[in-house]
Enzyme design. Structure first.
Site, PDB file in Angstrom:
ATOM      1  N   HIS A 186      -9.024 -51.473 -17.985  1.00 36.31           N
ATOM      2  CA  HIS A 186      -9.685 -51.902 -19.228  1.00 36.31           C
ATOM      3  C   HIS A 186      -9.359 -53.369 -19.513  1.00 36.31           C
ATOM      4  CE1 HIS A 186     -11.382 -50.630 -23.349  1.00 36.31           C
ATOM      5  NE2 HIS A 186     -11.291 -51.961 -23.340  1.00 36.31           N
ATOM      6  N   HIS A 194     -17.077 -67.826 -25.577  1.00 36.37           N
ATOM      7  CA  HIS A 194     -18.401 -67.878 -24.936  1.00 36.37           C
ATOM      8  C   HIS A 194     -19.007 -69.285 -24.991  1.00 36.37           C
ATOM      9  CE1 HIS A 194     -18.938 -63.228 -25.329  1.00 36.37           C
ATOM     10  NE2 HIS A 194     -18.186 -63.582 -24.309  1.00 36.37           N
ATOM     11  N   SER A 225     -17.415 -57.312 -17.841  1.00 39.41           N
ATOM     12  CA  SER A 225     -17.882 -58.532 -18.492  1.00 39.41           C
ATOM     13  C   SER A 225     -19.371 -58.449 -18.783  1.00 39.41           C
ATOM     14  CB  SER A 225     -17.600 -59.748 -17.599  1.00 39.41           C
ATOM     15  OG  SER A 225     -17.772 -60.932 -18.349  1.00 39.41           O
ATOM     16  N   ARG A 269     -24.569 -62.959 -19.548  1.00 35.01           N
ATOM     17  CA  ARG A 269     -25.211 -63.698 -20.658  1.00 35.01           C
ATOM     18  C   ARG A 269     -26.177 -64.740 -20.136  1.00 35.01           C
ATOM     19  NH1 ARG A 269     -21.389 -67.147 -22.571  1.00 35.01           N
ATOM     20  NH2 ARG A 269     -19.760 -66.291 -21.223  1.00 35.01           N
ATOM     21  N   GLY A 291     -18.476 -54.172 -27.347  1.00 32.74           N
ATOM     22  CA  GLY A 291     -19.013 -55.032 -28.398  1.00 32.74           C
ATOM     23  C   GLY A 291     -18.498 -54.601 -29.755  1.00 32.74           C
ATOM     24  N   HIS A 304     -16.645 -47.493 -24.908  1.00 33.87           N
ATOM     25  CA  HIS A 304     -15.817 -47.700 -26.097  1.00 33.87           C
ATOM     26  C   HIS A 304     -16.360 -46.768 -27.176  1.00 33.87           C
ATOM     27  CE1 HIS A 304     -14.639 -51.438 -24.180  1.00 33.87           C
ATOM     28  NE2 HIS A 304     -13.851 -51.760 -25.175  1.00 33.87           N
ATOM     29  N   GLU A 340     -13.532 -46.547 -32.132  1.00 33.97           N
ATOM     30  CA  GLU A 340     -12.544 -47.627 -32.175  1.00 33.97           C
ATOM     31  C   GLU A 340     -12.187 -47.945 -33.626  1.00 33.97           C
ATOM     32  OE1 GLU A 340     -14.201 -50.811 -29.907  1.00 33.97           O
ATOM     33  OE2 GLU A 340     -12.464 -52.098 -30.194  1.00 33.97           O
ATOM     34  N   ASP A 344      -7.732 -57.375 -23.705  1.00 32.20           N
ATOM     35  CA  ASP A 344      -7.989 -58.824 -23.679  1.00 32.20           C
ATOM     36  C   ASP A 344      -6.633 -59.517 -23.620  1.00 32.20           C
ATOM     37  OD1 ASP A 344     -10.998 -58.841 -24.374  1.00 32.20           O
ATOM     38  OD2 ASP A 344     -10.164 -57.572 -25.926  1.00 32.20           O
TER      39      ASP A 344
END
Ligand code: IMP
Ligand code: ZN
Length: 353
Positions: free
Chosen positions: A19, A68, A100, A103, A179, A206, A209, A290
């Site tokens: 993860h 980003h 990932s 984009r 997200g 996910h 959460e 992260d």
């Protein structure tokens, strides 16, 4: 007690990371290297939540927006992906599933397709450049971002399917659903995830959460995802909890991430994974989420999680080995990984136990 799994033990332990979001995993060094090349902006300094600090979920997502703005071209994607793989390899991670979100970036002409190509190029290049040193197997899970449209999700899945085929199912092995958990209704993204399933891609989803997502969680569980990201509020809801227990759907557990985004208590022993492990021996996989943003490492997460459960070194070794059961790679990769763990056991731990 000498036999407890402390940080040093966890640093040397072979580990599996399942993860990790690419852009949230950029180290301080990688970020500073990129910033030195371009115009600096003070807000970039706020992309790390230091020791003892906490942020709201919303503030956490603001950090991704800033990151980003820095990772804007295929060349940068290749560079940061290689850096992140190197970081994990140095932390004795032997198998990594990196997720990932592809984009489109108008200013550089980057497209979802060239983004995904860049991640795959980096994985291949890392492998070529490090044949014998730092052996680490890497796979890619393209992410569906629930704050974007369902059409975008379909596009991502279509590309995932295409790249999975063109790499013989060896590099793109699944899809991640992530997200901002407050954005949109997660159930709207079930059709693209079903499309991924039909294409033989695994699903890491996910869910739960944040609090108050019972209906959404129920619907997402009907997909029978292969793994659940966080699932923080599932243990409080008998209806959904029983499905997860019965189907033994593994939970990806990211303790520091949850603490720093204020979704769990600060006391590690009160984190939901302790209930799943102690009451039900439920499969839980330790991950970082992260590591850049949350200033952590997989070794650190293992030492926190093992400490919360009071695990011995042997138990912690078994737990890190158990993660092999839940990787999305093929059976040969799993056997190779088990061999790596057995070799480590023989040369490092057998004599101590
Ligand atoms: P990227 O997909 O490599 O750009 O990594 C950052 C993205 O991962 C964020 O923009 C989110 O969409 C997703 N993400 C990272 N951490 C979390 C989390 O804790 N919950 C949900 N989504 C997350
Ligand atoms: Zn995550």
């Amino acid at each position: 007690m000498a036999d407890l799994a402390d940080l040093k033990f966890c640093q040397e332990l072979p580990k599996i990371e399942l993860h990790a979001h690419l852009n949230g995993s950029l180290s301080d060094e990688t970020l500073n290297k990129l910033l030195r090349r371009g115009p600096t902006n003070n807000s970039y300094a706020s992309t790390i939540i230091g020791k003892g600090e906490r942020r709201t979920m919303q503030e956490g997502f603001e950090m991704f927006r800033i990151l980003h703005e820095i990772v804007v071209s295929p060349e940068i994607v290749v560079e940061v992906t290689k850096d992140v793989i190197t970081d994990f390899a140095l932390d004795q991670v032997k198998y990594l599933e990196l997720r990932s979100t592809p984009r489109n970036v108008l200013s550089s002409g980057m497209t979802k397709r060239s983004y995904m190509e860049a991640v795959l190029t980096a994985i291949q290049r890392y492998r070529e450049e490090n044949e014998d040193r730092c052996r680490i197997d890497v796979r890619y899970l393209p992410s569906i971002d629930r704050s974007k449209s369902v059409e975008e999700a379909h596009e991502t899945v279509k590309l995932a399917e295409e790249f999975s085929l063109s790499t013989n199912g060896n590099l793109v092995v699944g899809v991640d659903f992530s997200g901002n958990p407050h954005a949109n209704d997660g159930a709207d993204y079930i059709p693209p995830m079903m499309q991924a399933r039909r294409a033989n891609l695994h699903l890491a989803v996910h869910m739960a959460e944040v609090e108050g997502k019972k209906e959404e969680t129920k619907k997402l569980l009907e997909l029978l995802p292969d793994r659940i990201g966080h699932g923080t509020f599932i243990s409080n809801e008998p209806g959904v909890r029983d499905v997860v227990l019965k189907k033994r759907i593994p939970l990806e557990v990211c303790v520091t991430s949850n603490i720093k985004t204020c979704t769990v208590p600060e006391d590690h022993t009160k984190h939901h994974f302790t209930w799943w492990r102690q009451e039900h021996q439920h499969p839980c996989i330790v991950g970082t989420d992260d590591k850049g943003i949350f200033a952590t490492s997989l070794s650190n997460e293992y030492s926190i999680a093992a400490g919360a459960l009071g695990l011995s070194r042997r138990e912690t070794f078994n737990w890190s080995k158990e993660a092999i059961d839940h990787v999305f790679a093929d059976i040969d990769t799993k056997s190779r990984l088990r061999q790596t763990w057995d070799d480590y056991w023989k040369s490092n731990l057998e004599v101590d136990t």
